[in-house]
Design a protein around this motif. Structure first.
Motif, PDB file in Angstrom:
ATOM      1  N   THR A   1       3.680   0.708   2.935  1.00 41.10           N
ATOM      2  CA  THR A   1       3.779  -0.475   3.798  1.00 41.10           C
ATOM      3  C   THR A   1       3.595  -1.719   2.943  1.00 41.10           C
ATOM      4  O   THR A   1       2.975  -1.675   1.879  1.00 41.10           O
ATOM      5  CB  THR A   1       2.711  -0.496   4.908  1.00 41.10           C
ATOM      6  OG1 THR A   1       1.417  -0.454   4.303  1.00 41.10           O
ATOM      7  CG2 THR A   1       2.871   0.656   5.867  1.00 41.10           C
ATOM      8  N   THR A   2       4.129  -2.821   3.420  1.00 34.50           N
ATOM      9  CA  THR A   2       3.888  -4.120   2.810  1.00 34.50           C
ATOM     10  C   THR A   2       3.669  -5.125   3.939  1.00 34.50           C
ATOM     11  O   THR A   2       4.364  -5.088   4.946  1.00 34.50           O
ATOM     12  CB  THR A   2       5.032  -4.558   1.869  1.00 34.50           C
ATOM     13  OG1 THR A   2       4.729  -5.850   1.337  1.00 34.50           O
ATOM     14  CG2 THR A   2       6.366  -4.586   2.552  1.00 34.50           C
ATOM     15  N   THR A   3       2.671  -5.957   3.759  1.00 34.41           N
ATOM     16  CA  THR A   3       2.337  -6.962   4.764  1.00 34.41           C
ATOM     17  C   THR A   3       2.171  -8.305   4.079  1.00 34.41           C
ATOM     18  O   THR A   3       1.382  -8.441   3.146  1.00 34.41           O
ATOM     19  CB  THR A   3       1.027  -6.595   5.496  1.00 34.41           C
ATOM     20  OG1 THR A   3       1.184  -5.292   6.065  1.00 34.41           O
ATOM     21  CG2 THR A   3       0.711  -7.597   6.585  1.00 34.41           C
TER      22      THR A   3
ATOM     23  N   ASN B   1       9.519   5.018   4.953  1.00 36.50           N
ATOM     24  CA  ASN B   1       9.349   6.442   4.669  1.00 36.50           C
ATOM     25  C   ASN B   1      10.692   6.961   4.178  1.00 36.50           C
ATOM     26  O   ASN B   1      11.721   6.665   4.787  1.00 36.50           O
ATOM     27  CB  ASN B   1       8.958   7.215   5.938  1.00 36.50           C
ATOM     28  CG  ASN B   1       7.628   6.766   6.466  1.00 36.50           C
ATOM     29  OD1 ASN B   1       6.602   6.998   5.852  1.00 36.50           O
ATOM     30  ND2 ASN B   1       7.640   6.107   7.606  1.00 36.50           N
TER      31      ASN B   1
ATOM     32  N   SER C   1       5.753   7.268   1.464  1.00 37.07           N
ATOM     33  CA  SER C   1       5.413   6.373   2.567  1.00 37.07           C
ATOM     34  C   SER C   1       4.660   5.174   2.009  1.00 37.07           C
ATOM     35  O   SER C   1       3.695   5.333   1.251  1.00 37.07           O
ATOM     36  CB  SER C   1       4.542   7.119   3.579  1.00 37.07           C
ATOM     37  OG  SER C   1       4.137   6.251   4.606  1.00 37.07           O
TER      38      SER C   1
ATOM     39  N   THR D   1       5.640  -7.463   8.347  1.00 34.48           N
ATOM     40  CA  THR D   1       5.281  -6.117   7.901  1.00 34.48           C
ATOM     41  C   THR D   1       6.493  -5.207   7.840  1.00 34.48           C
ATOM     42  O   THR D   1       7.338  -5.240   8.728  1.00 34.48           O
ATOM     43  CB  THR D   1       4.251  -5.491   8.872  1.00 34.48           C
ATOM     44  OG1 THR D   1       3.094  -6.321   8.906  1.00 34.48           O
ATOM     45  CG2 THR D   1       3.835  -4.111   8.433  1.00 34.48           C
ATOM     46  N   ALA D   2       6.553  -4.393   6.798  1.00 33.20           N
ATOM     47  CA  ALA D   2       7.579  -3.356   6.686  1.00 33.20           C
ATOM     48  C   ALA D   2       6.887  -2.037   6.383  1.00 33.20           C
ATOM     49  O   ALA D   2       5.951  -1.985   5.583  1.00 33.20           O
ATOM     50  CB  ALA D   2       8.568  -3.680   5.579  1.00 33.20           C
ATOM     51  N   SER D   3       7.326  -0.988   7.033  1.00 34.65           N
ATOM     52  CA  SER D   3       6.821   0.360   6.793  1.00 34.65           C
ATOM     53  C   SER D   3       8.022   1.223   6.434  1.00 34.65           C
ATOM     54  O   SER D   3       8.993   1.290   7.193  1.00 34.65           O
ATOM     55  CB  SER D   3       6.131   0.895   8.051  1.00 34.65           C
ATOM     56  OG  SER D   3       5.662   2.200   7.827  1.00 34.65           O
TER      57      SER D   3
ATOM     58  N   SER E   1       7.234  -6.300  -3.320  1.00 33.85           N
ATOM     59  CA  SER E   1       7.582  -7.130  -2.166  1.00 33.85           C
ATOM     60  C   SER E   1       7.395  -8.593  -2.545  1.00 33.85           C
ATOM     61  O   SER E   1       6.886  -8.907  -3.622  1.00 33.85           O
ATOM     62  CB  SER E   1       6.744  -6.761  -0.942  1.00 33.85           C
ATOM     63  OG  SER E   1       5.524  -7.431  -0.922  1.00 33.85           O
TER      64      SER E   1
ATOM     65  N   ASN F   1       0.840  -1.188   0.000  1.00 39.48           N
ATOM     66  CA  ASN F   1       0.000   0.000   0.000  1.00 39.48           C
ATOM     67  C   ASN F   1       0.882   1.247   0.000  1.00 39.48           C
ATOM     68  O   ASN F   1       1.530   1.546   1.000  1.00 39.48           O
ATOM     69  CB  ASN F   1      -0.912  -0.002   1.224  1.00 39.48           C
ATOM     70  CG  ASN F   1      -1.832   1.200   1.244  1.00 39.48           C
ATOM     71  OD1 ASN F   1      -2.095   1.801   0.224  1.00 39.48           O
ATOM     72  ND2 ASN F   1      -2.298   1.556   2.423  1.00 39.48           N
TER      73      ASN F   1
END
Length: 108
Positions: free
Chosen positions: A47-49, A78, A45, A74-76, A94, A28
């Protein structure tokens, strides 16, 4: 009658759970917004889950590898970057999905 109403209620609850789970994207990109216009000092910014396990993610600005990381679940990420005026793209790939946005940069 009560049994059929109970079965119908349970079936609708399970179908709602499935729809809610289906809306969670593996990748996302929250920012930049697809089709948006930004200044050349822009930030990103995303994220990947992925379901439990060891995974990797890489992100590309205009097709050039900009960064990568390994993660569990999960990775976030920025980051900020100065870009020249014009159209640009950010692609995030990912282990369990990908997303791409295109955006325009104005010189500040």
């Amino acid at each position: 009658m009560k049994k059929s109403l109970l079965l119908l209620t349970m079936a609708s609850l399970f179908s709602l759970g499935t729809a809610a789970n289906a809306s969670n994207a593996a990748v996302n990109i929250a920012y930049p917004i697809n089709g948006g216009t930004f200044t050349n000092y822009f930030s990103s910014s995303f994220t990947t889950t992925c379901p439990g396990g060891s995974y990797s993610v890489a992100w590309y600005l205009d097709g050039v590898l900009t960064g990568n990381a390994s993660f569990y679940d999960t990775a976030s990420v920025n980051f900020a970057q100065k870009l020249p005026t014009g159209w640009h793209s950010l692609q995030v790939i990912s282990s369990c999905g990908q997303d791409t946005v295109k955006f325009y940069v104005l010189e500040r």
